[in-house]
Scaffold this motif. Structure first.
Motif, mmCIF file in Angstrom:
data_model
loop_
_atom_site.group_PDB
_atom_site.id
_atom_site.type_symbol
_atom_site.label_atom_id
_atom_site.label_comp_id
_atom_site.label_asym_id
_atom_site.label_seq_id
_atom_site.Cartn_x
_atom_site.Cartn_y
_atom_site.Cartn_z
ATOM 1 N N ASP A 123 0.830 -1.205 0.000
ATOM 2 C CA ASP A 123 0.000 0.000 0.000
ATOM 3 C C ASP A 123 0.865 1.256 0.000
ATOM 4 O O ASP A 123 0.511 2.274 -0.572
ATOM 5 C CB ASP A 123 -0.882 0.001 1.258
ATOM 6 C CG ASP A 123 -1.700 -1.270 1.333
ATOM 7 O OD1 ASP A 123 -2.650 -1.380 0.551
ATOM 8 O OD2 ASP A 123 -1.365 -2.170 2.149
ATOM 9 N N GLU A 199 5.729 11.411 7.514
ATOM 10 C CA GLU A 199 4.868 12.342 6.761
ATOM 11 C C GLU A 199 4.525 11.749 5.381
ATOM 12 O O GLU A 199 3.359 11.764 4.963
ATOM 13 C CB GLU A 199 5.613 13.668 6.602
ATOM 14 C CG GLU A 199 4.710 14.825 6.220
ATOM 15 C CD GLU A 199 5.539 16.073 5.963
ATOM 16 O OE1 GLU A 199 6.389 16.414 6.800
ATOM 17 O OE2 GLU A 199 5.326 16.688 4.899
ATOM 18 N N GLU A 202 2.155 8.804 5.898
ATOM 19 C CA GLU A 202 0.807 9.274 6.303
ATOM 20 C C GLU A 202 0.069 9.826 5.086
ATOM 21 O O GLU A 202 -1.125 9.565 4.922
ATOM 22 C CB GLU A 202 0.905 10.357 7.387
ATOM 23 C CG GLU A 202 1.080 9.820 8.802
ATOM 24 C CD GLU A 202 -0.174 9.134 9.364
ATOM 25 O OE1 GLU A 202 -1.181 9.025 8.660
ATOM 26 O OE2 GLU A 202 -0.098 8.669 10.513
ATOM 27 N N SER A 203 0.782 10.573 4.250
ATOM 28 C CA SER A 203 0.074 11.161 3.109
ATOM 29 C C SER A 203 -0.305 10.065 2.114
ATOM 30 O O SER A 203 -1.377 10.106 1.514
ATOM 31 C CB SER A 203 0.853 12.324 2.492
ATOM 32 O OG SER A 203 1.625 11.892 1.423
ATOM 33 N N ALA A 205 -0.988 6.996 3.044
ATOM 34 C CA ALA A 205 -2.074 6.254 3.710
ATOM 35 C C ALA A 205 -3.407 7.005 3.547
ATOM 36 O O ALA A 205 -4.444 6.394 3.335
ATOM 37 C CB ALA A 205 -1.750 6.054 5.190
ATOM 38 N N LYS A 206 -3.340 8.330 3.621
ATOM 39 C CA LYS A 206 -4.571 9.149 3.462
ATOM 40 C C LYS A 206 -5.150 8.956 2.075
ATOM 41 O O LYS A 206 -6.351 8.836 1.888
ATOM 42 C CB LYS A 206 -4.238 10.636 3.673
ATOM 43 C CG LYS A 206 -4.654 11.109 5.031
ATOM 44 C CD LYS A 206 -4.634 12.608 5.156
ATOM 45 C CE LYS A 206 -4.257 12.949 6.585
ATOM 46 N NZ LYS A 206 -2.941 13.534 6.690
ATOM 47 N N ALA A 207 -4.250 8.906 1.079
ATOM 48 C CA ALA A 207 -4.699 8.751 -0.305
ATOM 49 C C ALA A 207 -5.422 7.413 -0.497
ATOM 50 O O ALA A 207 -6.220 7.249 -1.403
ATOM 51 C CB ALA A 207 -3.508 8.860 -1.236
ATOM 52 N N ARG A 209 -7.420 6.046 1.796
ATOM 53 C CA ARG A 209 -8.712 6.017 2.498
ATOM 54 C C ARG A 209 -9.859 6.516 1.620
ATOM 55 O O ARG A 209 -9.666 7.212 0.669
ATOM 56 C CB ARG A 209 -8.634 6.879 3.766
ATOM 57 C CG ARG A 209 -7.821 6.187 4.837
ATOM 58 C CD ARG A 209 -7.663 7.057 6.068
ATOM 59 N NE ARG A 209 -6.495 6.634 6.836
ATOM 60 C CZ ARG A 209 -5.575 7.486 7.329
ATOM 61 N NH1 ARG A 209 -5.693 8.764 7.146
ATOM 62 N NH2 ARG A 209 -4.544 7.017 8.009
#
Ligand code: DC
Length: 209
Positions: A123, A199, A202-203, A205-207, A209
């Motif tokens: 991922d 960072e 996280e960015s 991972a946000k993409a 969701r």
């Protein structure tokens, strides 16, 4: 969630992978340690790591070898790099890495070919780089801290040789996956490199969701 962290020796990928594992609450596998154990076991057997059959026999190492501090030495790193060039060795260590990557809940793995071969479906993929000079200096400081005396130039030459072997081998060479985020840590200290990796992850991972 699978997180793949690849990069050359002394790029900081191990430190970053550990920090990401703790940040996301995931188990972590340092895949380089498996190649180190195979190279070390091959030498213990009296074999030659340049010989594919001998190196393959080294893959049959006992699990407790993985906690032997000798695996972390520069000499064992050299054995690992040579052993890892053999397709039979990579094949022998594939299942173990694949099973770790695909365990329920996910995992963080660091190595050379996690994003390209072991878990191409990861991922999040990070590729950690740094200049040869910066990597040599980190290794030198770490070794001097452990009271191991070695000239900086020798470490630099060793890193160049190891990069060359890892990048130019035919099977699963060291390279960034096309969808990996590249993080150059040359000008970053440890804390800054970890913060930048978190960072970036996280960015990514946000993409998802
Ligand atoms: O990351 P490290 O320095 O512990 O790795 C030692 C050697 O193992 C490295 O020179 C190449 C090999 N390796 C590999 O071919 N594939 C991996 N996934 C991890 C390490």
């Amino acid at each position: 969630m699978i997180i793949a962290v690849d990069g050359p020796t002394a790029s900081g990928k191990g430190t970053i992978a550990k920090a990401l594992a703790s940040h996301f609450g995931l188990p972590h596998l340092d895949t380089g340690l498996l190649y180190r154990a195979a190279g070390y076991q091959c030498a213990l057997n009296g074999g030659d790591v340049n010989n594919e059959e001998d190196a393959l026999a080294g893959c049959d190492f006992p699990d407790d070898l993985l906690s032997n501090p000798e695996l972390r030495s520069e000499a064992t790193g050299g054995l690992a790099s040579r052993a890892s060039a053999h397709p039979a060795v990579r094949q022998a260590l594939y299942e173990r890495q694949r099973a770790f990557a695909t365990q329920p809940g996910g995992a963080v793995l660091d190595g050379r070919d996690i994003g390209t071969v072991i878990a191409p479906e990861a991922d999040i993929k990070l590729f950690i780089t740094a200049s040869v000079e910066a990597r040599a200096m980190r290794r030198w400081l770490e070794m001097t801290g452990r009271e191991i005396e070695i000239p900086l130039a020798e470490i630099e030459q060793d890193i160049v040789r190891r990069d060359d072997r890892d990048i130019n081998r035919k099977d699963a060479p060291l390279r960034a996956a096309p969808d990996a985020r590249i993080l150059d840590t040359t000008r970053l200290n440890k804390e800054q490199a970890i913060a930048a990796a978190i960072e970036a992850a996280e960015s990514a991972a946000k993409a998802l969701r």
